[in-house]
Design a protein around this motif. Structure first.
Motif, PDB file in Angstrom:
ATOM      1  N   LEU A  20     -13.508 -12.383   6.256  1.00  0.00           N
ATOM      2  CA  LEU A  20     -13.981 -11.088   5.514  1.00  0.00           C
ATOM      3  C   LEU A  20     -15.066 -12.383   4.582  1.00  0.00           C
ATOM      4  O   LEU A  20     -15.998 -11.745   4.509  1.00  0.00           O
ATOM      5  N   THR A  73     -19.576 -12.193   4.438  1.00  0.00           N
ATOM      6  CA  THR A  73     -19.836 -11.671   3.326  1.00  0.00           C
ATOM      7  C   THR A  73     -20.729 -12.699   2.668  1.00  0.00           C
ATOM      8  O   THR A  73     -21.231 -12.787   2.025  1.00  0.00           O
ATOM      9  N   ARG A  98     -23.279 -15.700   1.644  1.00  0.00           N
ATOM     10  CA  ARG A  98     -24.731 -15.213   1.961  1.00  0.00           C
ATOM     11  C   ARG A  98     -25.030 -16.394   2.369  1.00  0.00           C
ATOM     12  O   ARG A  98     -26.206 -16.300   3.164  1.00  0.00           O
ATOM     13  N   GLN A 101     -17.107 -19.986   1.439  1.00  0.00           N
ATOM     14  CA  GLN A 101     -18.255 -19.691   0.977  1.00  0.00           C
ATOM     15  C   GLN A 101     -19.680 -20.690   1.039  1.00  0.00           C
ATOM     16  O   GLN A 101     -18.901 -21.576   0.627  1.00  0.00           O
TER      17      GLN A 101
END
Ligand SMILES: Nc1ncnc2c1ncn2[C@@H]1O[C@H](COP(=O)(O)OP(=O)(O)OP(=O)(O)O)[C@@H](O)[C@H]1O
Ligand SMILES: [Mg+2]
Length: 241
Positions: A109, A113, A115, A158
């Protein structure tokens, strides 16, 4: 680019911020600076404003006065979403993960999500073998140390530019504390910029390039770990060590 050259480039600058909760004036003209690639420790006793500093930086509780800039942009009034998109990741004290999702789903997840992509799943499992073992377990079935690792892993998949860690070793057994410390050292070695909030003085100084001591909502000391270790006045007055 050499590591020394990289570390002269300011990534985050917090300049004279005042942060409030309603009428309670918590941060009082607090200033600090983090250069790209640095690991900076923010140390202080209970309730002095460490978490509030992190909340101000991410836009959770924006300051009323003063400025915050990140990679040259003014983010003083930016919200949490905008700052997340800039690559500012907070791993809060509560180690927020989804307790109803599996370890694998928690990581996935965060990945979908993001960028931009950071670490891959194999990289995460390679560095966090415990998470690989626990991949199918739900977030509420894993230990405190595993939750901490999962929360950090979620930030790493991320495109994190600045990792804010709020007391990552708090409440963990000594063996797990050492595991988390090793992870922080490794993330640092890979070039991540880290602001590490700790009450665990020795743990923080072992990994930090520089440290700040906060008391009563303001910075009372700034220096290298060796300078802090040698400053008995600061240690006893603000850290009780
Ligand atoms: N949501 C809130 N509303 C009102 N006051 C708050 C809130 N959160 C924190 N405070 C107060 O602000 C002060 C600073 O809190 P903060 O959480 O920043 O401290 P800290 O240094 O992180 O402490 P700890 O080591 O216990 O985590 C404390 O006096 C605390 O009681
Ligand atoms: Mg706190």
């Amino acid at each position: 680019m050499t590591a020394v050259a990289a570390k002269t480039d300011t990534l985050l600058r917090v300049d004279g911020i005042d942060t409030y909760y309603g009428d309670s004036h918590i941060l009082r003209g607090l200033s600090l600076e983090i250069r790209r690639g640095e690991t900076v420790a923010l140390l202080g006793r209970n309730g002095v404003g460490k978490t509030t500093t992190l909340k101000s930086i991410v836009g959770w509780v924006p300051p009323r006065n003063g400025t915050i800039s990140f990679a040259g942009a003014d983010i003083t009034r930016a919200d949490m979403m905008a700052n997340a998109r800039r690559g500012i990741s907070l791993v809060p004290e509560e180690r927020r993960i989804f307790t109803n999702l599996s370890v694998f789903e928690n990581i996935k997840l965060a990945q979908v999500t993001a960028r931009k992509a950071g670490w891959s799943l194999p990289q995460v499992y390679d560095r966090f073998p415990r998470l690989k073992e626990r991949a199918a377990n739900k977030g509420d079935e894993i230990s405190g140390g595993e939750k901490q690792m999962l929360a950090i892993a979620r930030a790493l998949v991320q495109d994190t530019q600045l990792l804010l860690l709020d007391e990552p070793t708090e409440g963990l057994a000594p063996l797990i504390v050492r595991e988390v410390e090793a992870i922080v050292r490794e993330i640092k070695a890979q070039g991540m910029t880290i602001l590490l909030v700790e009450q665990n003085f020795y743990s923080a100084l072992a990994v930090a390039d520089r440290c700040y001591v906060i008391d009563q909502g303001a910075i009372q000391f700034e220096g290298t770990p060796d300078e802090l270790r040698g400053n008995t006045e600061v240690l006893s007055k603000y850290l009780h060590v």
